[in-house]
Design an enzyme around this catalytic site. Structure first.
Site, short mmCIF file in Angstrom:
data_model
loop_
_atom_site.label_atom_id
_atom_site.label_comp_id
_atom_site.label_asym_id
_atom_site.label_seq_id
_atom_site.Cartn_x
_atom_site.Cartn_y
_atom_site.Cartn_z
N ALA A 174 0.25 -1.32 0.12
CA ALA A 174 -0.20 0.48 0.13
C ALA A 174 0.34 1.60 0.03
O ALA A 174 0.09 2.48 -0.23
CB ALA A 174 -1.34 -0.19 0.88
N GLY A 227 3.51 1.43 -1.66
CA GLY A 227 4.20 1.49 -2.70
C GLY A 227 4.07 2.43 -3.64
O GLY A 227 2.91 3.30 -3.44
N GLN A 228 4.73 2.60 -4.96
CA GLN A 228 4.04 3.27 -6.27
C GLN A 228 2.52 3.15 -6.47
O GLN A 228 1.66 4.18 -6.87
CB GLN A 228 5.13 3.83 -7.28
N ILE A 229 2.45 2.01 -6.91
CA ILE A 229 1.17 2.01 -7.37
C ILE A 229 0.08 1.74 -6.79
O ILE A 229 -0.34 2.58 -6.86
CB ILE A 229 0.83 0.10 -7.88
N ARG A 280 13.03 -7.50 -8.96
CA ARG A 280 14.47 -8.40 -9.12
C ARG A 280 16.00 -6.70 -9.12
O ARG A 280 15.39 -6.32 -9.28
CB ARG A 280 14.51 -8.47 -10.38
N ASN A 334 9.74 -14.36 -4.00
CA ASN A 334 8.64 -13.69 -3.61
C ASN A 334 7.32 -14.98 -3.25
O ASN A 334 6.51 -15.50 -2.35
CB ASN A 334 7.93 -13.54 -5.23
N VAL A 344 -0.32 -8.54 -8.41
CA VAL A 344 -0.62 -7.58 -9.87
C VAL A 344 1.54 -7.38 -9.67
O VAL A 344 1.97 -7.81 -10.14
CB VAL A 344 -0.56 -5.61 -9.26
N ASP A 358 -1.85 -4.96 -19.52
CA ASP A 358 -0.92 -5.21 -21.32
C ASP A 358 -1.97 -5.76 -22.53
O ASP A 358 -1.80 -4.78 -23.41
CB ASP A 358 -0.49 -7.03 -21.35
N ARG A 402 -2.71 -1.36 -23.04
CA ARG A 402 -1.17 -0.78 -23.74
C ARG A 402 -1.48 -1.21 -25.24
O ARG A 402 -1.72 -0.56 -26.19
CB ARG A 402 -0.33 -1.91 -23.37
N HIS A 460 2.64 -12.83 -18.22
CA HIS A 460 2.58 -10.96 -17.95
C HIS A 460 4.52 -10.87 -17.85
O HIS A 460 4.82 -10.85 -17.01
CB HIS A 460 1.79 -10.57 -16.45
P1 NAX Z 1 7.00 -0.54 -5.18
O1 NAX Z 1 8.58 -1.09 -4.68
O2 NAX Z 1 6.91 1.39 -5.25
O3 NAX Z 1 5.17 -1.20 -3.87
C1 NAX Z 1 5.61 -2.51 -3.25
C2 NAX Z 1 5.57 -2.09 -2.49
O4 NAX Z 1 5.39 -3.24 -1.66
C3 NAX Z 1 6.47 -1.43 -1.72
O5 NAX Z 1 6.25 -0.47 -0.53
C4 NAX Z 1 6.50 -2.84 -0.18
O6 NAX Z 1 7.21 -1.81 1.54
C5 NAX Z 1 5.62 -3.55 -0.30
N1 NAX Z 1 5.84 -4.82 0.26
C6 NAX Z 1 6.93 -5.77 -0.03
N2 NAX Z 1 7.00 -6.99 0.24
C7 NAX Z 1 5.55 -7.34 1.06
C8 NAX Z 1 5.01 -7.27 1.78
N3 NAX Z 1 5.17 -8.92 2.46
N4 NAX Z 1 3.63 -7.27 2.23
C9 NAX Z 1 2.95 -5.97 2.01
N5 NAX Z 1 3.74 -5.13 1.46
C10 NAX Z 1 4.98 -5.48 0.89
O7 NAX Z 1 6.26 -1.34 -5.62
P2 NAX Z 1 5.02 -0.80 -7.54
O8 NAX Z 1 5.84 0.04 -8.21
O9 NAX Z 1 4.39 -0.11 -6.64
O10 NAX Z 1 5.26 -2.33 -8.15
C11 NAX Z 1 4.73 -3.18 -7.41
C12 NAX Z 1 4.49 -4.63 -7.54
O11 NAX Z 1 4.21 -4.63 -9.21
C13 NAX Z 1 5.73 -4.82 -8.28
O12 NAX Z 1 5.82 -6.04 -8.05
C14 NAX Z 1 5.73 -4.81 -9.36
O13 NAX Z 1 6.85 -5.35 -10.97
C15 NAX Z 1 4.39 -5.43 -10.33
N6 NAX Z 1 3.79 -4.21 -11.68
C16 NAX Z 1 3.02 -5.11 -12.15
C17 NAX Z 1 2.35 -5.26 -13.35
C18 NAX Z 1 1.41 -5.87 -14.35
O14 NAX Z 1 0.80 -4.93 -15.21
N7 NAX Z 1 1.31 -6.96 -13.58
C19 NAX Z 1 2.75 -4.00 -14.49
C20 NAX Z 1 3.73 -2.83 -13.04
C21 NAX Z 1 3.90 -3.53 -12.22
O15 NAX Z 1 5.94 -3.31 -12.55
#
Ligand code: NAX
Length: 328
Positions: free
Chosen positions: A12, A14-16, A92, A105, A129, A159, A162, A187
């Protein structure tokens, strides 16, 4: 007024998450008549940042937001969840092998699957996601034996969206003129965006475009490598578009696909189109009454067959790798 729906969002802070939570709270996930209660799940180090986001959510005074709770453990985070958006994952980092990534993971998605199994609401719907999304979804699903497998899905809607825009630009039409586009497989860069069944204003899209070179050398790689292109341009990975796709995915799952259209979702295979049973692979799906169904009976030409098989092969390898690691 209606009982609030409990929506758990992991990652929550993170940037997404930042792009996602405000849209959920403003009613875009479940519609303008459905109040939501947010349950934010983060790792302990990120709880403070999640609290900051919760303060901002409070400051929006969203009429549909019935409450916000923040958790640092999955058992509490998923208790009573009706919808779960699993965004947080281990990215990664440099020098990390695929096995390390899958293992890291697994350490996240195994306990989350167990917590969903133990405490989520009976109608739980899960969208993964966090990458590698399909295999993370598989791990969570296998650790939730009491939850119907079809409630675990992985996101390929970004995807799909896009691909819609790339095709619309090529054909000089609006995205709303396009139907029945499909993302098949993983994906990842092996995903296959398929226009052979797509319709553009009622005509076959491959015939309208009529350009195999563009299809093979421009369209498919542009869609498949879009994530890397966004990082290159923005200096950060897709966030608002990913959040938007997560909203679209759940909204479509709950409210249904339009007549004459379908969408793309990573779902548990029943063996359709030669995808081994049990793999979480992207398919063309129709949603109705809160459930999805794989579209059946499509002709798959040679061009498509090779690409679907390659992406599904990658999914099978990821499954085998997590099996060897004892994660499923
Ligand atoms: P961020 O690194 O900004 O945020 C991730 C957040 O997850 C961090 O705040 C971290 O503290 C938290 N987190 C880590 N482990 C956790 C756990 N065990 N329980 C709860 N929270 C945890 O990443 P963000 O840019 O938000 O991306 C999140 C994920 O989406 C990444 O794995 C990214 O690769 C993936 N994506 C998937 C996409 C898709 O189409 N399926 C596209 C966008 C994105 O790349």
């Amino acid at each position: 007024s209606r009982t609030p729906v409990n929506v758990t969002v992991t990652g929550a802070a993170g940037q997404i998450g930042y792009a996602l939570l405000f849209r959920i709270a403003s009613g875009h996930l479940l519609g303008p008549d459905t109040p939501v209660r947010l349950r934010l799940l983060e790792i302990p180090q990120a709880v403070k940042a999640a609290e900051g986001t919760a303060m901002e959510l409070d400051d929006c005074a969203f009429p549909l937001l019935a409450g916000i709770d923040i958790f640092d453990n999955p058992t509490d985070g998923f208790a009573g969840a009706n919808v779960a958006l699993l965004v947080g994952a281990r990215p990664r980092t440099k020098g990390m092998e695929r096995g390390d990534l899958l293992a890291a993971n697994g350490g996240i998605f195994k306990p989350q699957g167990e917590a969903i199994n133990a405490g989520a609401a009976d109608d739980i719907k899960v969208l993964v996601v966090g990458n590698p999304a399909n295999t993370n979804a598989l791990i969570a699903q296998r650790h939730a034996p009491d939850v119907p497998a079809e409630r675990f899905t992985a996101m390929t809607r970004l995807d799909h969206n896009r691909a819609l825009t790339q095709l619309a630009k090529k054909a000089g039409v609006a995205v709303t003129d396009i139907a029945k586009l499909t993302i098949w497989g993983n994906h990842s860069a092996t995903q296959y965006p398929d226009i052979f069944h797509a319709r553009i204003a009622g005509k076959n899209a491959a015939d309208v475009v009529d350009d195999r070179t563009w299809l093979a050398d421009t369209f498919i790689p542009t869609v498949a490598k879009r994530g890397a292109a966004i990082i290159e341009a923005r200096g950060a990975s897709s966030a608002a578009s990913a959040a938007n796709a997560a909203i679209d995915h759940v909204h479509t799952w709950v409210n249904g696909t339009a007549d004459g259209d379908w969408t793309s979702m990573g779902v548990v295979s029943d063996g359709s189109y030669g995808v081994p049973e049990g793999l979480i692979s992207s398919f063309p799906v129709v949603c109705k009454d809160g459930a999805w169904e794989i579209v059946q009976g499509l002709d798959v030409n040679e061009f498509s067959r090779a690409r679907i098989d390659a992406s599904v092969q990658e999914l099978a390898e990821e499954r085998d790798a997590v099996r060897e690691l004892g994660l499923i």
